[in-house]
Each structure stands twice: as C-alpha cells, then as structure tokens.
Scaffold this motif. Structure first.
Motif, short mmCIF file in Angstrom:
data_model
loop_
_atom_site.label_atom_id
_atom_site.label_comp_id
_atom_site.label_asym_id
_atom_site.label_seq_id
_atom_site.Cartn_x
_atom_site.Cartn_y
_atom_site.Cartn_z
N ALA A 1 0.83 -1.21 0.00
CA ALA A 1 0.00 0.00 0.00
C ALA A 1 0.86 1.26 0.00
O ALA A 1 0.55 2.23 -0.70
CB ALA A 1 -0.94 0.00 1.19
N GLU A 2 1.95 1.24 0.76
CA GLU A 2 2.85 2.39 0.80
C GLU A 2 3.53 2.61 -0.55
O GLU A 2 3.70 3.73 -1.00
CB GLU A 2 3.90 2.21 1.89
CG GLU A 2 3.35 2.37 3.29
CD GLU A 2 4.30 1.88 4.37
OE1 GLU A 2 5.49 1.60 4.08
OE2 GLU A 2 3.85 1.76 5.53
N GLN A 3 3.92 1.52 -1.19
CA GLN A 3 4.64 1.64 -2.45
C GLN A 3 3.72 1.95 -3.64
O GLN A 3 4.06 2.75 -4.50
CB GLN A 3 5.43 0.37 -2.75
CG GLN A 3 6.27 0.50 -4.01
CD GLN A 3 7.31 -0.59 -4.13
OE1 GLN A 3 7.51 -1.39 -3.23
NE2 GLN A 3 8.00 -0.61 -5.25
N TYR A 4 2.55 1.32 -3.67
CA TYR A 4 1.70 1.44 -4.86
C TYR A 4 0.40 2.19 -4.62
O TYR A 4 -0.26 2.60 -5.57
CB TYR A 4 1.38 0.05 -5.41
CG TYR A 4 2.62 -0.72 -5.77
CD1 TYR A 4 3.41 -0.34 -6.85
CD2 TYR A 4 3.02 -1.82 -5.02
CE1 TYR A 4 4.56 -1.03 -7.18
CE2 TYR A 4 4.16 -2.53 -5.35
CZ TYR A 4 4.93 -2.13 -6.43
OH TYR A 4 6.06 -2.82 -6.75
N GLY A 5 -0.03 2.32 -3.36
CA GLY A 5 -1.30 2.96 -3.04
C GLY A 5 -2.36 1.92 -2.72
O GLY A 5 -2.43 0.87 -3.37
#
Length: 158
Positions: free
Chosen positions: A24-28
C-alpha cells in the motif's frame, strides 16, 4: 507493477501482514486487494490458507479490519463453505463485514443463480460479486446476468 491494475494477496498476506503495509505504501491502497478465504469452524469464521485447506488462528472480521488498517483498498472474501456449491452466499456475514469496513467488499463463493448474486449485492451489501462455475459451464451467460441484475434495479454496466 508493470501495468497491473490491482494486486491481490491472500495466503502471503495472512502469513506476513506487513506485506499489505509495504504494498500500500509503495503502490497505493487503491491497487491492493486482500483476499480472505474463511469457513465456519466451531461457529467461528476462521481464516484459511492454501485454498481453504489450512486453518489459521485468524478470525474473518478481525483480519479484514486489520487488513483495512494496514492499507488494503478492497477485501475479497470467499466463503469456503459456499464456494462451488451454487447455493448462494452467506449474506448475513457479508452484510456484517460491509457494515464494519469502509472499503469495498467483493463477495465470492456460492453463486448459482442471478437471484443469488442480486441477494449478495442487496441484502449482503457487497460492492461486487465474483462468480465462476456458472460462467465456466455456460449456465448463465454474462449478458443475461447483467440484464437480470439491471431488471432488479441493481446498477451495472450493460
């Protein structure tokens, strides 16, 4: 993500929940779907892995809430008790799950008719419904399903 629209994690996320945070942090969050397979064991919705063959210590509702807090953008819940039966979805369970989460819930496991799908989208409050065998075996053509849902007042792309 090499053009991927969404990424779904199931057993890997159950084993290593931080995977959800990192993805989630890397891609949303909008790209992250956490798939949860669960079945009732001793009256409790127990999360399973490996296609429902291995029970975990996790419980459906607490794991879905945790996955949302970790950054999942959607939950894909498959009732392993209903999967492949074509006897409908456990709509009360979906309604409870949808009421407690703020992210979309996709229903899976139990589609046998247009009425089953309509029920999980209305009484079950699911945001989407997954069906497989009714399509694989040509029992309900997709255009017929769409028209049937539309005829019941369910918003669907025709």
């Amino acid at each position: 993500m090499a053009g991927a629209d969404t990424v779904t994690a199931n057993s890997a996320a159950t084993r290593a929940p931080d995977l959800v945070n990192r993805a989630a942090e890397q891609y949303g969050s909008q790209f992250i779907v956490v798939a949860v397979d669960a079945k009732q064991i001793d009256g409790r919705w127990t999360v399973t892995t490996h296609g429902g063959r291995q029970a975990t210590e996790r419980e459906l509702f607490s794991w879905a809430r945790e996955a949302q807090l970790r950054g999942a953008g959607e939950i894909l819940f498959t009732s392993m008790d209903h999967d492949g039966t074509k006897n409908g979805y456990p709509c009360e369970t979906y309604a409870r799950l949808c009421d407690m989460l703020t992210i979309p819930v996709i229903a899976s496991g139990g589609a046998g008719s247009i009425a089953d799908i309509a029920e999980v989208l209305t009484a079950g409050k699911a945001d989407a419904a997954l069906a497989a065998s009714i399509f694989h075996y040509g029992e309900i053509p997709i255009p017929v399903l769409k028209q049937g849902l539309h005829g019941r007042g369910i918003e669907i792309r025709l």
